[in-house]
Design a protein around this motif. Structure first.
Motif, mmCIF file in Angstrom:
data_model
loop_
_atom_site.group_PDB
_atom_site.id
_atom_site.type_symbol
_atom_site.label_atom_id
_atom_site.label_comp_id
_atom_site.label_asym_id
_atom_site.label_seq_id
_atom_site.Cartn_x
_atom_site.Cartn_y
_atom_site.Cartn_z
ATOM 1 N N VAL A 136 -1.305 -3.006 7.309
ATOM 2 C CA VAL A 136 -1.897 -1.787 7.694
ATOM 3 C C VAL A 136 -1.484 -0.640 6.560
ATOM 4 O O VAL A 136 -0.401 -0.731 6.189
ATOM 5 C CB VAL A 136 -1.180 -1.325 8.931
ATOM 6 C CG1 VAL A 136 -1.608 0.132 9.462
ATOM 7 C CG2 VAL A 136 -1.469 -2.280 10.007
ATOM 8 N N ILE A 137 -2.457 0.128 5.956
ATOM 9 C CA ILE A 137 -2.398 1.011 5.139
ATOM 10 C C ILE A 137 -2.437 2.277 5.913
ATOM 11 O O ILE A 137 -3.515 2.532 6.351
ATOM 12 C CB ILE A 137 -3.347 0.804 3.928
ATOM 13 C CG1 ILE A 137 -3.293 -0.750 3.418
ATOM 14 C CG2 ILE A 137 -3.329 1.787 2.936
ATOM 15 C CD1 ILE A 137 -4.513 -1.001 2.434
ATOM 16 N N PRO A 138 -1.686 3.182 5.462
ATOM 17 C CA PRO A 138 -1.619 4.459 6.298
ATOM 18 C C PRO A 138 -2.864 5.367 5.421
ATOM 19 O O PRO A 138 -3.195 4.962 4.467
ATOM 20 C CB PRO A 138 -0.199 5.106 5.824
ATOM 21 C CG PRO A 138 0.354 4.292 4.696
ATOM 22 C CD PRO A 138 -0.304 3.061 4.798
ATOM 23 N N PRO A 139 -3.263 6.263 6.061
ATOM 24 C CA PRO A 139 -4.612 7.083 5.536
ATOM 25 C C PRO A 139 -3.827 7.887 4.221
ATOM 26 O O PRO A 139 -2.757 8.306 4.102
ATOM 27 C CB PRO A 139 -4.520 8.204 6.559
ATOM 28 C CG PRO A 139 -4.073 7.896 7.848
ATOM 29 C CD PRO A 139 -2.927 6.909 7.275
ATOM 30 N N GLN A 140 -4.696 7.705 3.159
ATOM 31 C CA GLN A 140 -4.431 8.245 2.012
ATOM 32 C C GLN A 140 -4.600 9.762 2.021
ATOM 33 O O GLN A 140 -5.091 10.205 2.864
ATOM 34 C CB GLN A 140 -5.370 7.644 0.753
ATOM 35 C CG GLN A 140 -5.246 6.127 0.803
ATOM 36 C CD GLN A 140 -3.870 5.658 0.505
ATOM 37 O OE1 GLN A 140 -3.320 6.024 -0.440
ATOM 38 N NE2 GLN A 140 -3.256 4.932 1.241
ATOM 39 N N SER A 141 -4.143 10.439 0.717
ATOM 40 C CA SER A 141 -4.357 11.965 0.563
ATOM 41 C C SER A 141 -5.710 12.315 0.757
ATOM 42 O O SER A 141 -6.135 13.551 1.158
ATOM 43 C CB SER A 141 -3.470 12.474 -0.363
ATOM 44 O OG SER A 141 -4.288 11.935 -1.673
#
Length: 102
Positions: A65-70
């Motif tokens: 799971v990759i958190p939302p990027q900037s």
């Protein structure tokens, strides 16, 4: 009064070809086609199929799971993560994607 579809890619038979195709020849061809089939053991097939309500409690799902990027946001309506270029409305703290705003 049904209209039959015409397959224009198949080879056309002449009247002579049609006369040569006797019923016995056609039946013999049909019998030859059926004998070349693959025998399938139905019990093996049934064991390999998964039913929609199957118990998968012993299965383990692992994914990264990759958190939302900037440069991404989560739509407040569809809850999908989109690139900032897809943001349509950012009012009252709500971030909505173009698809949901349409």
């Amino acid at each position: 009064m049904g209209i039959m579809a015409t397959d224009y890619d198949t080879a056309r038979k002449t009247d002579d070809d049609l006369r040569e195709d006797s019923i016995q020849e056609l039946q013999a061809r049909r019998g030859d086609e059926g004998s070349g089939g693959i025998d399938i053991d139905e019990t093996d097939l049934a064991e390999s199929l998964e039913l929609p309500g199957a118990d998968l409690s012993d299965e383990e799902l692992s994914l990264r799971v990759i958190p939302p990027q900037s440069d991404e946001f989560t739509c407040s309506r569809c809850f999908l993560v989109h690139h900032r270029s897809q943001m349509a409305v950012e009012g009252d703290g709500e971030q909505v994607c173009r698809e949901c705003a349409a």
